[in-house]
Design a protein around this motif. Sequence first.
Motif, short mmCIF file in Angstrom:
data_model
loop_
_atom_site.label_atom_id
_atom_site.label_comp_id
_atom_site.label_asym_id
_atom_site.label_seq_id
_atom_site.Cartn_x
_atom_site.Cartn_y
_atom_site.Cartn_z
N ILE A 119 17.81 -10.75 -0.81
CA ILE A 119 16.85 -9.92 -0.07
C ILE A 119 16.78 -8.52 -0.68
O ILE A 119 17.75 -8.03 -1.27
CB ILE A 119 17.21 -9.84 1.43
CG1 ILE A 119 18.64 -9.34 1.65
CG2 ILE A 119 17.01 -11.20 2.08
CD1 ILE A 119 19.01 -9.13 3.11
N PRO A 120 15.63 -7.84 -0.56
CA PRO A 120 15.42 -6.55 -1.24
C PRO A 120 16.33 -5.43 -0.75
O PRO A 120 16.53 -4.45 -1.48
CB PRO A 120 13.96 -6.22 -0.93
CG PRO A 120 13.31 -7.53 -0.62
CD PRO A 120 14.38 -8.34 0.05
N THR A 121 16.88 -5.53 0.47
CA THR A 121 17.74 -4.47 0.96
C THR A 121 19.20 -4.67 0.53
O THR A 121 20.07 -3.89 0.92
CB THR A 121 17.66 -4.35 2.50
OG1 THR A 121 18.00 -5.61 3.08
CG2 THR A 121 16.27 -3.93 2.93
N VAL A 122 19.44 -5.70 -0.28
CA VAL A 122 20.76 -5.92 -0.87
C VAL A 122 20.70 -5.85 -2.40
O VAL A 122 21.57 -5.26 -3.04
CB VAL A 122 21.34 -7.29 -0.43
CG1 VAL A 122 22.57 -7.66 -1.26
CG2 VAL A 122 21.70 -7.27 1.05
N LEU B 282 10.38 2.80 9.18
CA LEU B 282 10.95 1.48 8.99
C LEU B 282 10.18 0.70 7.93
O LEU B 282 9.05 1.05 7.56
CB LEU B 282 10.94 0.69 10.30
CG LEU B 282 11.65 1.34 11.50
CD1 LEU B 282 11.54 0.42 12.71
CD2 LEU B 282 13.10 1.64 11.18
N LEU B 283 10.81 -0.38 7.45
CA LEU B 283 10.16 -1.27 6.50
C LEU B 283 9.01 -2.03 7.15
O LEU B 283 8.93 -2.14 8.37
CB LEU B 283 11.18 -2.27 5.95
CG LEU B 283 12.29 -1.70 5.05
CD1 LEU B 283 13.34 -2.77 4.80
CD2 LEU B 283 11.72 -1.20 3.74
N LEU C 165 3.46 4.60 9.08
CA LEU C 165 4.07 4.91 7.79
C LEU C 165 5.15 3.89 7.43
O LEU C 165 6.28 4.24 7.14
CB LEU C 165 4.69 6.32 7.82
CG LEU C 165 3.70 7.48 7.93
CD1 LEU C 165 4.46 8.80 8.07
CD2 LEU C 165 2.78 7.53 6.71
N ARG C 166 4.78 2.62 7.44
CA ARG C 166 5.71 1.59 7.00
C ARG C 166 5.71 1.51 5.48
O ARG C 166 4.74 1.90 4.83
CB ARG C 166 5.33 0.24 7.60
CG ARG C 166 5.45 0.20 9.11
CD ARG C 166 4.99 -1.12 9.66
NE ARG C 166 5.00 -1.13 11.12
CZ ARG C 166 4.53 -2.11 11.86
NH1 ARG C 166 4.02 -3.20 11.28
NH2 ARG C 166 4.57 -2.03 13.18
N ALA C 167 6.79 0.97 4.92
CA ALA C 167 6.89 0.87 3.46
C ALA C 167 7.49 -0.47 3.06
O ALA C 167 8.09 -1.18 3.88
CB ALA C 167 7.75 2.01 2.92
N ALA C 168 7.33 -0.80 1.78
CA ALA C 168 7.84 -2.07 1.26
C ALA C 168 9.26 -1.97 0.74
O ALA C 168 9.88 -2.99 0.46
CB ALA C 168 6.93 -2.58 0.14
N SER C 169 9.79 -0.76 0.59
CA SER C 169 11.13 -0.60 0.04
C SER C 169 11.85 0.55 0.72
O SER C 169 11.23 1.49 1.23
CB SER C 169 11.08 -0.34 -1.46
OG SER C 169 10.57 0.95 -1.73
#
Length: 309
Positions: A103-106, A198-199, A224-228
């Motif tokens: 997963i991208p948060t790891v 938050l993402l 203001l959500r983001a992908a990373s």
Amino acid sequence: MARPSPTVAQLRALVAVADSGHFGRAAAALHVSQPTLSSAVASLERTLGVQLVERTTRSVLITGVGEDVVRRARGVLGAIDDIGEAAIRAREPLSGDIRLGVIPTVAPYLLPRLLLSLRGTHPQIRLSLRESQTTSILAELRGGLLDLALIALPADEPGVAELPLYDEDFVLVTPADHPLAGGVALPVVALAGQELLLLEDGHCFRAQALEVCREAGARERSALRAASLSTIVQMVAGGLGLTLLPVAAVGVEVGQGRGLAVATFRSPPPHRRIGLAYRSTSARVEDWMLLAGEIRAALPGTGLALTPV
């Protein structure tokens, strides 16, 4: 009289067409000619007595029954690959091809250390990496496209076994001049009334952070959500709100000179459990146990709470 069974070559051909949506690209992926691949798919259709693929001048579509056959074929091919890998493992532990979804948060915070460690301890591994959101990774794991998934647990997926690796606390990232900046042992309710960045939808860390918001009485700045996590931290530095980070990300995302501060929460803090998920039918469970040990050994030193389990 029993109907003839599909061959492995036929199943691989169909799955390749489903993955690429194109006979030419599917043939290239399997290193065969396009006529050979087309013949394998057509032969599978004759064997099963149903149409699996709709062929048009511009595209290739998998029929409804074809989608069901593709799903089952992925499972069969995954099991066949597991047999081959079991033979490799019998000759040399933790070797051969390993297809790992993360997963991208790891991924950005653990993989650089893990890959460097494995290069020294197990140079015989041929590791393929796929970074994506949890839902996609688990679908590919169940379908045989991946061997392992490094995700937040629990996955709660039928046919998927889990191997916990470590628990990871969340911290609060704020602008350096915020009243909560640098706080120690903050109660979660200190977030009451605050706006958190938050993402976007689909990230499991988003769901975990939303749970903290609900508990604390904080609210999301949903416009203001983001992908990373990197993008979110930049927005915090710009004074657009606060955010939660897993502690492993702090060393990468929150550096000196960025106008940011980190606050920690009172025990027990909000946290998540990270672990490996794999098909319960996998023949390489001993290998996955060895890899789990390598991952725990490669955990970044954060000065914060990152606890092997």
